[in-house]
Write a protein that holds these residues in place. Structure first.
Motif: not given
Length: 249
Positions: A115-142
């Motif tokens: 369970n990855i809690e996306i814990k962004p530095t204030p002001g980077t909420e959307a950017e952090t969500g996108r980056a964490v999701a992109a990394l997770a999608a790549r690493l857990w592919h398959g």
């Protein structure tokens, strides 16, 4: 009535690796949690100034490292040099901050859930969500079971959905504000993760009727765990990996 889809995750989830038994959000903590029989872990992920996803709960470094200042303002090369274990005990002195990728690869190699809690530095909420999701999608592919992405910040969940809509998301809540369930629906969540005291028979039923799962943090007393089990909640995040056995749950 909507029937919740099959839930692939264990009921018991080790908070930040092993609760308070080891320095939180370090690989040492996750290894210790696994030694106690846990198969699912919760972690906090944020971005360095140069875009590396790494594990840290606080916005600042002082509480759990020998660093200073806002973590997200510093490059990974600097953060990687910090001691993230000595604050806890001498046993863990020198334990580094791990990248999210390092933890992910350990989980995948060992068949653990995350369970990855996306814990962004204030002001980077959307950017952090996108980056964490992109990394997770790549690493857990398959992989058969993806990580569960959660956040208190709807903007972070929106960023995650934009980047990897197939990854499951959960809304974290510390209070049941007006429209809380609609917010979870709006961002396509599969779970609501509440402070455990907020759950009642009525709120659990609302979430289940909406086709979602009811998870709780941070449950460290047996009476609280028994109450949540009686309410038929679906997940319990705990520091007390030494008290609660996840076997068969």
């Amino acid at each position: 009535m909507t029937t919740p889809s099959a839930w692939p995750y264990p009921r018991w989830i080790a908070h930040r690796g092993a609760g308070k038994l080891a320095p939180e959000n370090t690989l040492a903590a996750f290894r210790l949690g696994a030694q106690h029989g846990y198969r699912m872990f919760e972690c906090d992920a944020k971005l360095s100034s140069d875009g590396v996803a790494f594990l840290l709960h606080d916005a600042t470094l002082e509480r759990t490292t020998n660093g200073h200042g806002t973590a997200g303002d510093q490059p990974w090369g600097t953060l990687a040099q910090l001691d993230a274990g000595a604050w806890h005990s001498r046993t863990y002195a020198g334990e580094p901050l791990p990248t999210l990728e390092h933890l992910a690869r350990w989980c995948i190699a060992n068949g653990h859930f995350l369970n990855i809690e996306i814990k962004p530095t204030p002001g980077t909420e959307a950017e952090t969500g996108r980056a964490v999701a992109a990394l997770a999608a790549r690493l857990w592919h398959g992989q058969s079971v993806p990580p569960l992405l959660t956040s208190f910040k709807p903007q972070a969940l929106a960023g995650a959905r934009e980047t990897a809509p197939h990854l499951p998301r959960g809304l974290l809540l510390d209070q049941l504000h007006d429209g809380w369930l609609d917010t979870a629906r709006q961002w396509g969540c599969v779970a609501v993760v509440c402070n455990h005291a907020l759950w009642s028979a009525a709120t659990v039923a609302e979430v289940h009727l909406a086709g979602m799962r009811a998870l709780s943090y941070t449950v460290n007393d047996d009476w609280a765990a028994q109450r949540l089990l009686a309410l038929h909640t679906d997940g319990i995040i705990t520091d007390r990996v030494d008290l609660f056995s996840p076997a068969g749950a």
